[in-house]
Design a protein around this motif. Sequence first.
Motif, short mmCIF file in Angstrom:
data_model
loop_
_atom_site.label_atom_id
_atom_site.label_comp_id
_atom_site.label_asym_id
_atom_site.label_seq_id
_atom_site.Cartn_x
_atom_site.Cartn_y
_atom_site.Cartn_z
N CYS A 130 0.81 -1.22 0.00
CA CYS A 130 0.00 0.00 0.00
C CYS A 130 0.84 1.27 0.00
O CYS A 130 0.33 2.35 -0.29
N GLU A 131 2.14 1.17 0.30
CA GLU A 131 3.01 2.35 0.30
C GLU A 131 3.85 2.45 -0.97
O GLU A 131 4.63 3.37 -1.13
N ASN A 133 6.13 0.05 -2.07
CA ASN A 133 7.25 -0.90 -2.19
C ASN A 133 6.82 -1.93 -3.23
O ASN A 133 5.84 -2.65 -3.02
N ASP A 168 0.62 -7.44 1.39
CA ASP A 168 0.76 -6.87 2.75
C ASP A 168 2.02 -6.02 2.84
O ASP A 168 3.06 -6.35 2.29
N TYR A 169 1.90 -4.93 3.60
CA TYR A 169 3.07 -4.11 3.91
C TYR A 169 3.90 -4.82 4.95
O TYR A 169 3.36 -5.33 5.91
N PRO A 170 5.24 -4.82 4.89
CA PRO A 170 6.04 -4.37 3.75
C PRO A 170 6.35 -5.52 2.79
O PRO A 170 6.56 -6.65 3.21
N LEU A 171 6.37 -5.20 1.50
CA LEU A 171 6.81 -6.16 0.50
C LEU A 171 8.35 -6.19 0.62
O LEU A 171 9.03 -5.25 0.19
N THR A 172 8.86 -7.25 1.24
CA THR A 172 10.29 -7.22 1.59
C THR A 172 11.19 -7.34 0.37
O THR A 172 12.26 -6.74 0.33
N ALA A 174 11.23 -5.95 -2.42
CA ALA A 174 10.84 -4.85 -3.31
C ALA A 174 12.04 -4.37 -4.10
O ALA A 174 13.17 -4.34 -3.60
N ILE A 176 11.72 -1.32 -5.98
CA ILE A 176 11.58 0.13 -5.85
C ILE A 176 10.92 0.39 -4.51
O ILE A 176 9.95 -0.29 -4.15
N GLY A 177 11.45 1.34 -3.76
CA GLY A 177 11.02 1.54 -2.38
C GLY A 177 9.99 2.63 -2.21
O GLY A 177 9.89 3.57 -3.02
N GLU A 178 9.26 2.53 -1.12
CA GLU A 178 8.17 3.47 -0.81
C GLU A 178 8.63 4.91 -0.72
O GLU A 178 7.84 5.82 -0.94
N GLN B 282 12.53 -4.87 8.61
CA GLN B 282 13.11 -3.81 7.78
C GLN B 282 14.35 -3.31 8.51
O GLN B 282 14.25 -2.78 9.61
N PRO B 299 14.51 -14.17 3.05
CA PRO B 299 13.96 -13.13 2.16
C PRO B 299 12.94 -12.23 2.84
O PRO B 299 12.63 -11.16 2.32
N ARG B 300 12.46 -12.62 4.01
CA ARG B 300 11.52 -11.74 4.73
C ARG B 300 12.26 -10.61 5.45
O ARG B 300 11.63 -9.69 5.97
N ARG B 302 14.55 -7.57 5.14
CA ARG B 302 14.84 -6.64 4.05
C ARG B 302 15.82 -5.55 4.48
O ARG B 302 15.64 -4.91 5.51
N GLN B 308 14.87 5.22 3.29
CA GLN B 308 13.66 4.39 3.41
C GLN B 308 13.26 4.23 4.86
O GLN B 308 12.09 4.06 5.19
N SER B 316 7.36 8.34 1.85
CA SER B 316 6.93 7.68 3.09
C SER B 316 8.13 6.87 3.55
O SER B 316 9.08 6.67 2.80
#
Lengths: 467, 467
Positions: A130-131, A133, A168-172, A174, A176-178, B282, B299-300, B302, B308, B316
């Motif tokens: 949703c942000e 990522n 779901d946040y966060p897409l680890t 990713a 391109i970052g939020e 994160q 991989p979870r 990040r 960021q 954000s």
Amino acid sequence: MSKLCGTLREAMERAGLENGQTISFHHHLRNGDFVLNMVLEEAAAMGLRDLTVCASSVFDCHRPLIGHIQRGVVTGLETSYLSSAVGRAVSQGVLDRPVVFRTHGSRPADILSGKTHIDVAFLAAPASDCEGNCSGKYGPSACGSLGYAFADAQKADTVVVITDCLQDYPLTDASIGEELVDLVVKVDAIGDPAGIVSGTTRMPRDPVALRIAELAAQAIDAAGLIKDGFSFQTGAGGASLAAAEHVRRRMLERKVRGSFALGGITGYMVDMLQAGCFQAIQDVQCFDLKAVQSLREDPRHREITAAQYASPASKSTAASHLDAVVLGAAQIDLDFNVNVHTDSDGCIIGGSGGHTDVAEEVGLTVVAAPLSRARMSIVVDKVLTVSTPGSSIDLLVTQYGIAANPGRPELRPALQKAGLPVKDIRELRELAESINGPAAPCQPPRERVAARVLGRRGEEQDLIYTV
Amino acid sequence: MSKLCGTLREAMERAGLENGQTISFHHHLRNGDFVLNMVLEEAAAMGLRDLTVCASSVFDCHRPLIGHIQRGVVTGLETSYLSSAVGRAVSQGVLDRPVVFRTHGSRPADILSGKTHIDVAFLAAPASDCEGNCSGKYGPSACGSLGYAFADAQKADTVVVITDCLQDYPLTDASIGEELVDLVVKVDAIGDPAGIVSGTTRMPRDPVALRIAELAAQAIDAAGLIKDGFSFQTGAGGASLAAAEHVRRRMLERKVRGSFALGGITGYMVDMLQAGCFQAIQDVQCFDLKAVQSLREDPRHREITAAQYASPASKSTAASHLDAVVLGAAQIDLDFNVNVHTDSDGCIIGGSGGHTDVAEEVGLTVVAAPLSRARMSIVVDKVLTVSTPGSSIDLLVTQYGIAANPGRPELRPALQKAGLPVKDIRELRELAESINGPAAPCQPPRERVAARVLGRRGEEQDLIYTV
């Protein structure tokens, strides 16, 4: 305020999109992309006018763009590749302002330096949270690498992520970052998965293509490159893929441990990685789903940005490390200049993409092409459009023989020593003429410029006129 | 010309380092870092003067910096954290120009906007290839995330990668790409692995810290946050870690499926990920080797950049998504302003790091601290240095009770309802005084400014004077 918008319209309104602005797109969904069309359709519905579309490539699926140009919604087009549907319309003069062609490397260079300014970047994202990522590796429209989208995300005033798979946040994982993303919108579908795998990536069956491919591999070998540490790129064309197959056989026979494969990546390159021919893949663009899967699962398969791939402004690039590339050509002339922009009638059918960048950077540039296509000679006196300057081309491989650029005098004896059919490029020109008859002189009237072809460093390299 | 230099001296000469320039460093090797010292030693040997050191943090291992300041090699210092060895020398006036303190979030904001200009960035890289594709995850000095190095790499005029583990090109799991790197040099060792795991990340045993930790976890729970989707950060201090342990127990007991853990990451956070408390980590900085291993393998988990993590200029950040954080304090005053820069004598002992950033962004900021340290009250009338404004602090948790910021009126009744020992912060102030005796008024003479503390948006938030 949440970044998440209920509709594309809401996202475009919150982005503050105005008449006369520049909007950008990447082409990783290739001929299956829905995003460029849906944004322009909405822009038209909003009554917007005078937009400039800055797209890393434009495919036949983007045919509706012609109508938006005709109605004045879009009045500018900057790209690295324009396939024939929209290309023909441009050649027929649909746009008042000339199209600006950059290479895949100079596009991010100009975006990152601020020379190209993007007001709103629309990023087709196969998966996003949703942000914003986001990643190309997941979701029903997975396209793999997002290599051509990074510069747009970094520099556009407003970045809108358009996805059909909200995670779901966060897409680890990713790409391109939020921190770069302003708005996120979920739509039903960003593309047609079948179109993401372009037809150009299939292995050819016709004997001419196979013969060319074999000669190309033999030439690379004769140049002494197929040894430990070898790095290799092919285009997505059939002859290039078949050449890769021949290179692979030679590598496996001699247990050559190469370094990396580069470029737009196909399943053939993945097979070579898995077979141990290469230790790594550097992937700016996936051409098929096997490449997408490999990028997602194999840590040796690395996503790179277009700037990492081949930007002339980068401190170094993957291309500058490359030993050999096999590229295509619509035309090649006696000075080895290559045309990949226009057909023999002068109509736009493509663009340099990364052709010009890699040809300049690589150790050995092999152009593999049949001597004729549809009874038209590939080898000509002078190309209609200089896409890649002859100084960047080392070898022309046709089914009738191989011509070496005299600027690389060591190549001809090396090929001869390997028993390969070496010809002067003039011989190939004459042979082509003897087969096809004298080429009808084609030179569109130089009345109206349809497109400006910029060289890697932004210089005006050639002009394409309306036909 | 190859980027690879034979010696650090060669790299510094090729970088064109000159008197008066700004050189930057990241602090991911923490108290085991060799790189800042070796660069300054070489700069001194080269006769360079008037350098400004722009380091994301400075640790006690950087004590030789004091000598370089005394000899005029270094005359400027910009950082987010300055531990006591160098901090004391600065407080005693070793530098003519005041130190500039930024937060961990505003440092990349100012670098990326061009407000902070770096001439040469020296990136300690635990693994790199010959072109500078580099990572913190591999090699004998693996430190995990390179979060604080990205902005320097993106914007410095010249980027020098210093590594003790040169890997084959291309390093596919690179965090920073070759397109940003000018020079690469291999040295014997970039750090002492033992120093990378700082002593501050060990779980405490003393009953006061454990009591505070339990109350902090109860307070977070009382605020209604420990439920599905919960996201959490702790500092690396003992009380914070113990609070994490209590949060973990509550999450597991109630089978709460949280969202993510953020921040400088310890093995405790990794345990919580593996136990299913969180779906993601994160990680802007690894505090121990378990975190490094998890970042490499899971991989979870990040890696995120400092921008960021918490840049106020980002569209954000991970911090802006965070539910709760447990932070430390050297002092906290009746307005909830927190001092993490100076001790009770006014000597520099730290800096805000990410404290100020996260406290402003997060849903609930919990400051966990003992009421006294070494017979000095933590709760004071007015902090010596405003590191994080009281408007960003929600709760103070001490072993004697919890004070809620009146700016968050809903918290006090929630804590009371949960049966927690709620106090007014003035009560805690009085209690501290009754235990420790009246605080000796400490106010260094305001004669010479030793450091300027900038707020998140670059405003001058406070001044630290020499003692």
